[in-house]
Design an enzyme around this catalytic site. Sequence first.
Site, PDB file in Angstrom:
ATOM      1  N   GLU A  86      -0.708  -9.294  -0.266  1.00 33.18           N
ATOM      2  CA  GLU A  86      -2.126  -9.533   0.033  1.00 33.18           C
ATOM      3  C   GLU A  86      -2.945  -9.648  -1.263  1.00 33.18           C
ATOM      4  O   GLU A  86      -3.853 -10.473  -1.368  1.00 33.18           O
ATOM      5  CB  GLU A  86      -2.662  -8.421   0.940  1.00 33.18           C
ATOM      6  N   GLY A 132       0.584  -4.930   0.918  1.00 26.02           N
ATOM      7  CA  GLY A 132      -0.634  -5.012   0.105  1.00 26.02           C
ATOM      8  C   GLY A 132      -0.423  -5.758  -1.205  1.00 26.02           C
ATOM      9  O   GLY A 132      -1.368  -6.313  -1.773  1.00 26.02           O
ATOM     10  N   GLU A 162       4.861  -4.864   7.056  1.00 26.23           N
ATOM     11  CA  GLU A 162       4.153  -3.774   7.749  1.00 26.23           C
ATOM     12  C   GLU A 162       4.685  -3.528   9.161  1.00 26.23           C
ATOM     13  O   GLU A 162       4.752  -2.393   9.633  1.00 26.23           O
ATOM     14  CB  GLU A 162       2.642  -4.079   7.817  1.00 26.23           C
ATOM     15  N   ALA A 210       0.866  -1.173   0.000  1.00 25.02           N
ATOM     16  CA  ALA A 210       0.000   0.000   0.000  1.00 25.02           C
ATOM     17  C   ALA A 210       0.907   1.228   0.000  1.00 25.02           C
ATOM     18  O   ALA A 210       2.082   1.149   0.378  1.00 25.02           O
ATOM     19  CB  ALA A 210      -0.889  -0.011   1.231  1.00 25.02           C
TER      20      ALA A 210
END
Length: 260
Positions: free
Chosen positions: A114, A111, A134, A66
């Site tokens: 993911e 992300g 993260e 992200a």
Amino acid sequence: MSHDNLLIDDQDGVRTLTINRPDKLNALNRQTLLELFQAITQAHGDDQVRVIVLTGSGEKAFVAGADIGEIRDQSAVQARAFSAMGQNLMAIIQNLDKPVIAAINGFALGGGMELALACHLRIASDKARLGLPEIKLGIMPGFGGTQRLLRLVGTTRALEMSLTGEPIDAERAREMGIVNRVVTPDALKAEVMQLATQLAGSAPEAVSGILQAVNQGADTDLNTALALETARFALCCSTEDMREGTSAFLEKRQPEFQGR
Ligand code: COA
């Protein structure tokens, strides 16, 4: 809708969506998430599209996570909305009735990992690295990574990867069952297209039945999952493609599925 951060290409029933922010290693900002929502929904509704491939632009990254700049500047309320948005996108991908293949051409971090985990099949370049870093930013995965990785590899390995944040290489990811195949960077596109084209030529009712039975079956009790399998098996048997597939076998020829 035109896309700033997404390239779209169609070939023989295979739609390739390339996340295109190479100067930011294809990091997922809000705009890119919105564009992915739109493109996936459009591909879902298009009968000509049988398979979707997700990949990243450039040679370095699939998706490096992200967008950290956007994360830093958001309030808790905005963060909740951002996480929900990412989770919704991943759920739409996972629950799609067309196969989605991740072509992992480089870093698949946060992300990005993911996103790859939400896809149905993953083929990686041997240069790819996958991880959930993260923790190093003082945060945790928020697009479903804690849950999808847990379900794929179990608590021991999921906790090690998410608590240390250390990435693993593609071969290790294959050994752990996170990716299906590992190939050289030069071979990645051809390998993915070969698999995608094979799936695009299969009977769509059978493909979507398998996707639903496996995806929903993984998160439900055995009897409910078996009832779903029976229902989808029966539905396959109502199609012309079933007649074609079984007849072709008996007549010793290749089937030509029409998607009916
Ligand atoms: N969000 C926003 N920008 C990102 C990004 C992310 N997740 N990942 C990389 N970038 C940007 C960098 O800030 C840099 O931008 P700049 O040129 O404007 O400074 C550019 O992409 C290139 O990245 P850089 O770090 O210089 O490349 P590198 O080869 O040295 O390192 C990585 C590659 C993937 C190891 C490193 O970029 C990285 O650790 N990225 C963050 C991964 C992460 O924590 N993801 C989870 C986010 S929740």
